[in-house]
Scaffold this active site. Sequence first.
Site, PDB file in Angstrom:
ATOM      1  N   HIS A 155      51.777  33.308  43.124  1.00  0.00           N
ATOM      2  CA  HIS A 155      52.769  33.505  42.052  1.00  0.00           C
ATOM      3  C   HIS A 155      54.156  33.332  42.669  1.00  0.00           C
ATOM      4  CE1 HIS A 155      49.709  35.468  39.397  1.00  0.00           C
ATOM      5  NE2 HIS A 155      49.151  35.665  40.581  1.00  0.00           N
ATOM      6  N   HIS A 212      46.718  29.394  44.792  1.00  0.00           N
ATOM      7  CA  HIS A 212      47.013  30.611  44.034  1.00  0.00           C
ATOM      8  C   HIS A 212      48.118  31.435  44.701  1.00  0.00           C
ATOM      9  CE1 HIS A 212      45.178  34.201  41.637  1.00  0.00           C
ATOM     10  NE2 HIS A 212      46.402  34.529  42.042  1.00  0.00           N
ATOM     11  N   ASP A 266      48.295  34.977  46.932  1.00  0.00           N
ATOM     12  CA  ASP A 266      48.623  35.720  45.706  1.00  0.00           C
ATOM     13  C   ASP A 266      50.110  36.050  45.587  1.00  0.00           C
ATOM     14  OD1 ASP A 266      47.862  36.640  43.239  1.00  0.00           O
ATOM     15  OD2 ASP A 266      46.896  38.474  43.949  1.00  0.00           O
ATOM     16  N   ASP A 267      50.569  37.110  46.239  1.00  0.00           N
ATOM     17  CA  ASP A 267      51.987  37.524  46.219  1.00  0.00           C
ATOM     18  C   ASP A 267      52.314  37.992  47.640  1.00  0.00           C
ATOM     19  OD1 ASP A 267      52.420  37.687  43.098  1.00  0.00           O
ATOM     20  OD2 ASP A 267      50.577  38.790  43.503  1.00  0.00           O
ATOM     21  N   HIS A 310      42.825  34.464  35.743  1.00  0.00           N
ATOM     22  CA  HIS A 310      42.610  35.689  36.512  1.00  0.00           C
ATOM     23  C   HIS A 310      41.457  36.480  35.877  1.00  0.00           C
ATOM     24  CE1 HIS A 310      46.428  34.875  38.432  1.00  0.00           C
ATOM     25  NE2 HIS A 310      46.328  35.964  39.184  1.00  0.00           N
ATOM     26  N   GLU A 354      39.255  40.809  39.076  1.00  0.00           N
ATOM     27  CA  GLU A 354      40.145  41.426  40.066  1.00  0.00           C
ATOM     28  C   GLU A 354      40.251  42.915  39.724  1.00  0.00           C
ATOM     29  OE1 GLU A 354      44.334  40.614  39.632  1.00  0.00           O
ATOM     30  OE2 GLU A 354      44.794  41.103  41.719  1.00  0.00           O
TER      31      GLU A 354
HETATM   32  N1  ADE Z   1      50.743  38.666  38.663  1.00  0.00           N
HETATM   33  C1  ADE Z   1      51.193  38.588  39.923  1.00  0.00           C
HETATM   34  N2  ADE Z   1      50.220  38.961  40.801  1.00  0.00           N
HETATM   35  C2  ADE Z   1      49.127  39.268  40.059  1.00  0.00           C
HETATM   36  C3  ADE Z   1      47.814  39.706  40.352  1.00  0.00           C
HETATM   37  N3  ADE Z   1      47.406  39.901  41.610  1.00  0.00           N
HETATM   38  N4  ADE Z   1      46.977  39.944  39.332  1.00  0.00           N
HETATM   39  C4  ADE Z   1      47.372  39.747  38.061  1.00  0.00           C
HETATM   40  N5  ADE Z   1      48.589  39.333  37.727  1.00  0.00           N
HETATM   41  C5  ADE Z   1      49.472  39.088  38.711  1.00  0.00           C
HETATM   42 ZN    ZN Z   2      47.226  36.157  41.086  1.00  0.00          ZN
END
Ligand code: ADE
Ligand code: ZN
Length: 322
Positions: free
Chosen positions: A13, A11, A270-271, A189, A192
């Site tokens: 992005h 996971h 995640d990011d 998703h 969260e």
């Molecule tokens: N797009 C990029 N990061 C995300 C996240 N943590 N939750 C939902 N959409 C996303």
């Molecule tokens: Zn995500």
Amino acid sequence: MTAHLKMAELHCHIEGAASPALALQMARKYNVDVSGIIRDGTYVWEDFSRFLTCYDAVAELFRTEEDYALLAETYLTELADAGTIYSEIIVSPDHGNTIGIGSDAYIAGLAAGIEAARAKTGIEGRMIITIIRHLGPSAAEHTALYAARRTHPLVTGFNLAGDERLFSVADFARAFDIPRDSGLGLTIHAGEMAGAFSVRDALDHVRPSRISHGVRAIEDDDLVRRIADEGVVLETCPGSNVSLQVFPDFTAHPLRALHAAGCRVTLNSDDPPFFHTSLRQEYEIASQVMDFSDEQIDGMTRTAIEAAFIDEATRARLLASL
Ligand code: ADE
Ligand code: ZN
């Protein structure tokens, strides 16, 4: 220290993996003013909505097939250098359309980056096409039809990301039927930015083998039992959750409780630069802050490979290499 442990990630992005330095390089190339989103070498955002806006602004700095190849190659090479054997990147063909190169060129660029990183380091990579919740169900169905065409062999899964507070999972049920029928792996998703009901809806309406995050299932004991019983894999991203204030700190994060309840969990970034983390840092937090043993952490890596959207020969080879 976890430096001796191999890692796998389900996971991340891909636009969210662009470092501020790479984003600045793109901004210079296209003469874009990024002072509103990058300050002192870090991304600037205050809450989830502004994070999504910042994310989109960074995505728009990558404008050609070659830019996307560079982004994927840079991220995967970095992951491999840190000890990662497998990575699934979440990709958004809608961004390809936004920047005008179209979905095929966007996917082809990312695929070239994945292949270049594999040639250099041996890391295996796959792409998960995501639909974007805040763009609505009809855009989602359009992207789902694109995903189901299976235009590239490295595209092996399908996800729903974006603002979980908008629409309900049921609105996207049809969008998930299309890639399911074409054999793509499904994850979504949920749990969260919204609570346990969102995870329950995801299980009921989408029937995925994995949930992206899913951590707020902890608000409902029956649901946690269901996740454990059904063997649904949670792609947890603790650094992201703490950064977005889903939980106040790592000691309040439910990863330990979910693991103890028998849920199949994995570690993900995640990011990463948006949340000042990296996959290795997530492993370190699991070890040093959450007190998981090396054996338990290795078990999460094994779970990631078991739940990966890959062919069985590659899965067997990766499992053997752990
Ligand atoms: N797009 C990029 N990061 C995300 C996240 N943590 N939750 C939902 N959409 C996303
Ligand atoms: Zn995500």
